[in-house]
Design an enzyme around this catalytic site. Sequence first.
Site, PDB file in Angstrom:
ATOM      1  N   CYS A 131      -6.152   0.891   0.538  1.00  0.00           N
ATOM      2  CA  CYS A 131      -5.834  -0.547   0.471  1.00  0.00           C
ATOM      3  C   CYS A 131      -4.341  -0.795   0.631  1.00  0.00           C
ATOM      4  O   CYS A 131      -3.564  -0.575  -0.298  1.00  0.00           O
ATOM      5  CB  CYS A 131      -6.331  -1.116  -0.857  1.00  0.00           C
ATOM      6  SG  CYS A 131      -5.945  -2.861  -1.053  1.00  0.00           S
ATOM      7  N   CYS A 134      -2.830  -3.422  -1.699  1.00  0.00           N
ATOM      8  CA  CYS A 134      -2.697  -2.959  -3.089  1.00  0.00           C
ATOM      9  C   CYS A 134      -1.490  -2.043  -3.243  1.00  0.00           C
ATOM     10  O   CYS A 134      -0.762  -2.107  -4.225  1.00  0.00           O
ATOM     11  CB  CYS A 134      -3.932  -2.164  -3.527  1.00  0.00           C
ATOM     12  SG  CYS A 134      -5.494  -2.903  -3.059  1.00  0.00           S
ATOM     13  N   ASP A 135      -1.298  -1.144  -2.276  1.00  0.00           N
ATOM     14  CA  ASP A 135      -0.380  -0.020  -2.485  1.00  0.00           C
ATOM     15  C   ASP A 135       0.845   0.023  -1.573  1.00  0.00           C
ATOM     16  O   ASP A 135       1.718   0.869  -1.751  1.00  0.00           O
ATOM     17  CB  ASP A 135      -1.142   1.305  -2.334  1.00  0.00           C
ATOM     18  CG  ASP A 135      -2.263   1.439  -3.360  1.00  0.00           C
ATOM     19  OD1 ASP A 135      -2.128   0.828  -4.440  1.00  0.00           O
ATOM     20  OD2 ASP A 135      -3.255   2.130  -3.092  1.00  0.00           O
TER      21      ASP A 135
END
Length: 306
Positions: A131, A134-135
Amino acid sequence: MDKVIIIGSGCAGLTAAIYAARADLKPVVLDGYEPGGQLALTTLVENFPGFPDGILGPELIENTRKQAQRFGAIFRAGAVSAVELGQRPFKVTAGKETYECESLIVAAGASARMLGIESERHLLGHGVSTCATCDGYFFRDRDIIVVGGGDTAMEEATFLTKFAKHVTLVHRRNEFRASKIMLDRARANEKITFMTPYAIEEVHDMDKKNVEMVTLRNTETKEKTTMAVEGVFVAIGHDPNTKVFKGQLDMDAGGYLITHDGPKTNVEGVFAAGDVQDHHYRQAVTAAGSGCMAAIEAERFLSAAH
């Protein structure tokens, strides 16, 4: 017979459990294949509201679970193997148990497709990610790889150039499934290099619990090469966990459940929340929001039915 059963224990299922439990519906939550969902596989979550320093994915899940239990949610282990939604009460089989319920919330999530190599599993959350939104932030000024050939891969590679020093897009074929506009956008970005036709054979270093290098194999010549990178993003798509609902709940070509008026499915009394019906946003906070919606609609449905 239960008033409401919730399938799945990720952000959507647990939020639905909190709302249903506070409405005194005594929801039964079936953990599913991946207890805790995709957040249980991530490390630091920095974009969930209310945590200025971020929170670990498993910790966020554990806290939400305790919150649902505090209000009376009941948890049962086991993956759902069969459902009967033709008439009420609905029947749900998980493990050796068969449950009956007046309403059902499906929050079974989606599983990220993986490359299927051992080192990738070991390093998930330690430099291997599924993701970008997300990261991506953790990979400032680093060299990274994005694997995939569809729109998701192009979108993630383009997004990651905001943070990374350089992005290498690795795809096992020379042709791409991505739409022309997405492909052109990625090709025009000077921070992205394309590497085809290559596949990742190994991510190093499992012993150090850190991504330092990858071994790549040319899928035509079989020749191998290594490359120093600090992150690997797997962007080859997701599979919604909906096989058991085939033929009973409406789904799109990708297998995602189709909802209307918020969380309602084509079967009255069955609601869907989270990634099982959302292939667009796929965020913890949107999953939580849709879990809340599903529980409120289930409560209204049950009040009207009595």
